[in-house]
Design an enzyme around this catalytic site. Structure first.
Site, PDB file in Angstrom:
ATOM      1  N   LYS A 245     -12.638   2.188  -2.272  1.00 35.46           N
ATOM      2  CA  LYS A 245     -13.662   2.491  -1.261  1.00 35.46           C
ATOM      3  C   LYS A 245     -14.808   3.269  -1.916  1.00 35.46           C
ATOM      4  O   LYS A 245     -15.987   2.997  -1.696  1.00 35.46           O
ATOM      5  CB  LYS A 245     -13.064   3.342  -0.128  1.00 35.46           C
TER       6      LYS A 245
ATOM      7  N   HIS B 250       7.933 -26.628   1.179  1.00 31.84           N
ATOM      8  CA  HIS B 250       7.263 -27.732   0.484  1.00 31.84           C
ATOM      9  C   HIS B 250       6.180 -27.186  -0.436  1.00 31.84           C
ATOM     10  O   HIS B 250       5.216 -27.874  -0.746  1.00 31.84           O
ATOM     11  CB  HIS B 250       6.685 -28.704   1.512  1.00 31.84           C
TER      12      HIS B 250
ATOM     13  N   GLU C  13       0.829  -1.207   0.000  1.00 33.85           N
ATOM     14  CA  GLU C  13       0.000   0.000   0.000  1.00 33.85           C
ATOM     15  C   GLU C  13       0.866   1.260   0.000  1.00 33.85           C
ATOM     16  O   GLU C  13       0.451   2.306  -0.492  1.00 33.85           O
ATOM     17  CB  GLU C  13      -0.926  -0.031   1.222  1.00 33.85           C
TER      18      GLU C  13
HETATM   19  O1  PA5 Z   1      -3.212   2.081   5.692  1.00 32.28           O
HETATM   20  C1  PA5 Z   1      -4.282   2.599   5.440  1.00 32.28           C
HETATM   21  O2  PA5 Z   1      -4.446   3.824   5.392  1.00 32.28           O
HETATM   22  C2  PA5 Z   1      -5.515   1.730   5.176  1.00 32.28           C
HETATM   23  O3  PA5 Z   1      -5.195   0.375   5.084  1.00 32.28           O
HETATM   24  C3  PA5 Z   1      -6.524   1.927   6.297  1.00 32.28           C
HETATM   25  O4  PA5 Z   1      -5.957   1.524   7.513  1.00 32.28           O
HETATM   26  C4  PA5 Z   1      -7.814   1.123   6.024  1.00 32.28           C
HETATM   27  O5  PA5 Z   1      -8.341   1.452   4.771  1.00 32.28           O
HETATM   28  C5  PA5 Z   1      -8.853   1.416   7.109  1.00 32.28           C
HETATM   29  O6  PA5 Z   1      -9.119   2.779   7.169  1.00 32.28           O
HETATM   30  P1  PA5 Z   1      -9.841   3.419   8.415  1.00 32.28           P
HETATM   31  O7  PA5 Z   1      -8.956   3.299   9.595  1.00 32.28           O
HETATM   32  O8  PA5 Z   1     -10.074   4.840   8.035  1.00 32.28           O
HETATM   33  O9  PA5 Z   1     -11.124   2.671   8.615  1.00 32.28           O
END
Ligand code: PA5
Length: 432
Positions: free
Chosen positions: A413, A299, A274
């Site tokens: 999202k 394995h 990410e």
């Molecule tokens: O790293 C990030 O920003 C995302 O993975 C968020 O943690 C994830 O989308 C959840 O978002 P939120 O904490 O706003 O619910």
């Protein structure tokens, strides 16, 4: 402060010339990270020193432990994986934790059917306070809780971790309802938040010593600041950057040899993917993380890593000493093929398996590195989190991408919301 972890990169197959070629870029990357740290634009660097948060978290954890014996943690992505990793590695000491992340009706049905709400608290975690999966799961479990204990009493069972501003709908709800609120620091992104209230509260509730977790992280951060471009996180990032850009090895496999670090691979996979998979000047860039697991994947995956496309590096995590020592019973010494097994210690078996895999990769001309931690403990886990958070930040700078945003995640999202809103309009279930 000596770091708890060590990093052996002698099998990374990167030439001295290539290392030299990246020096200037690395120095610039370090400077940039220091500026992000000092200006507090990125808050995760400073979390190991945040004693105020520790006090808040410990106080609330004690309160929750006194009333309940189980905590359901609701969140997704960065609001889930860190706390889940800690729980998986360090386990139950005071309270039992259950993580509900996916909006899967079968899971939710099971949770609703089996929960004794009189003894259960909920920690709902969402920085934005509007994430579809988290809010849908929370609405559902909260209703189950209300049905069981009543509207007035349910408020005592809920802790909301969120951005403490009107921008977060969860914050608005928590204020209206009077839930306990843990403020998600605004300058800490979801996937960098494990050492903030996000990971610390569930950890403390389960009985984990969060001070030790932070102390372990502090050793890595101290080494990074002292050794700068020679530090372990900078070296790890440089190796991965060079492997990717000079040798075409853009797949990074992380392979811990310990059952308790299984979830750590998934936490790492998120932060690497990410943070680093981005569009840079119109070009798509980014390394692909793979969470592998030793010895089981010897394995399964290792055939591909040894003989498949030469586009990967493997980083092992080795645990020096296990908390339990166990030997194979001394039987069947005269049996063909297994005579040597009786009497071996399981730690020696895992260590030999990792070393064997490293040698096999090297003999196929495939690079690998090894991170060694002394044991599975709060300190070691904190150190591993900090290592990969800071290595990811170096890698982002080296790649010239913003390691702290996630437009690709936000796009998904929005699209899901659009689809559900359109479906709602058609069936008249949601307002425009
Ligand atoms: O790293 C990030 O920003 C995302 O993975 C968020 O943690 C994830 O989308 C959840 O978002 P939120 O904490 O706003 O619910």
């Amino acid at each position: 402060m000596t770091p708890l972890i060590s990093y052996d990169d002698s099998h990374m197959l990167i030439s001295a010339k290539d290392r030299k070629s990246v020096q200037k870029r690395l120095i610039a990357a370090h400077k940039q990270l220091e500026s992000l740290r000092v200006s507090e634009e990125q808050g995760f660097f400073g979390l190991p020193d945040d004693s105020g948060t520790v006090r808040i978290v410990e106080r609330l954890a004690k309160k929750v432990q006194a009333k309940f014996d189980r905590l359901i943690v609701i969140g997704i992505g960065g609001s889930d994986l860190g706390a889940r990793t800690i729980w998986h590695a360090l386990g139950e000491k005071k309270m039992s934790l259950e993580f509900v992340s996916n909006p899967d009706p079968e899971t939710l049905y099971h949770v609703l059917a089996t929960t004794d709400w009189s003894k259960t608290a909920i920690n709902v975690i969402s920085k934005s306070g509007t994430t579809l999966e988290t809010m849908a799961v929370f609405m559902t479990l909260r209703q189950g809780l209300i049905n069981a204990v009543g509207v007035a009493a349910h408020r005592e069972h809920i802790v909301a971790t969120t951005d403490p501003s009107e921008a977060s709908t969860l914050y608005q709800i928590a204020m209206e309802e009077g839930y306990a609120i843990l403020p998600h620091p605004l300058n800490v992104g979801g996937r960098y938040s494990v050492l903030s209230v996000v990971g610390l509260f569930p950890a403390a509730a389960s009985g984990v010593n969060v001070r030790k977790l932070l102390a372990g992280a502090a050793t890595v951060e101290a080494e990074r600041r002292a050794k700068r471009v020679e530090s372990i996180p900078a070296r790890l990032a440089t190796n991965q950057y060079l492997a990717m850009t000079q040798y075409g090895r853009d797949i990074h496999v992380l392979m811990p040899y310990a059952d308790l670090l299984h979830e750590f691979g998934f936490w790492y996979r998120q932060i690497w993917a990410e943070s680093l998979g981005k569009v840079r000047d119109g070009e798509s860039v980014g390394p692909t993380p793979i969470a592998a697991f030793g010895a089981i994947d010897q394995h399964s995956q290792i055939q591909l890593y040894n003989e498949g496309p030469d586009n990967k590096t493997v980083t092992f995590i080795e645990v020096e000493s296990f908390r339990r020592s166990l030997r194979v019973p001394k039987v069947w010494g005269d049996k063909q093929g297994i005579g040597y097994v009786g009497g071996l210690s399981f730690a020696d078996i895992l260590h030999a398996e990792r070393a064997g895999t490293e040698h096999a990769l090297a003999s196929h001309g495939r690079p690998s590195g090894t991170i060694t931690i002394p044991n599975i403990s709060e300190e070691s886990l904190g150190a591993l989190f900090m290592l990969f958070e800071t290595a990811t930040a170096y890698m982002g700078e080296l790649l010239h991408v913003n390691a702290f945003n996630q437009p690709g995640v936000e796009a998904g999202k929005k699209e899901a919301k659009k689809i559900l809103e359109t479906a709602g309009k058609k069936t008249g279930k949601t307002k425009g």
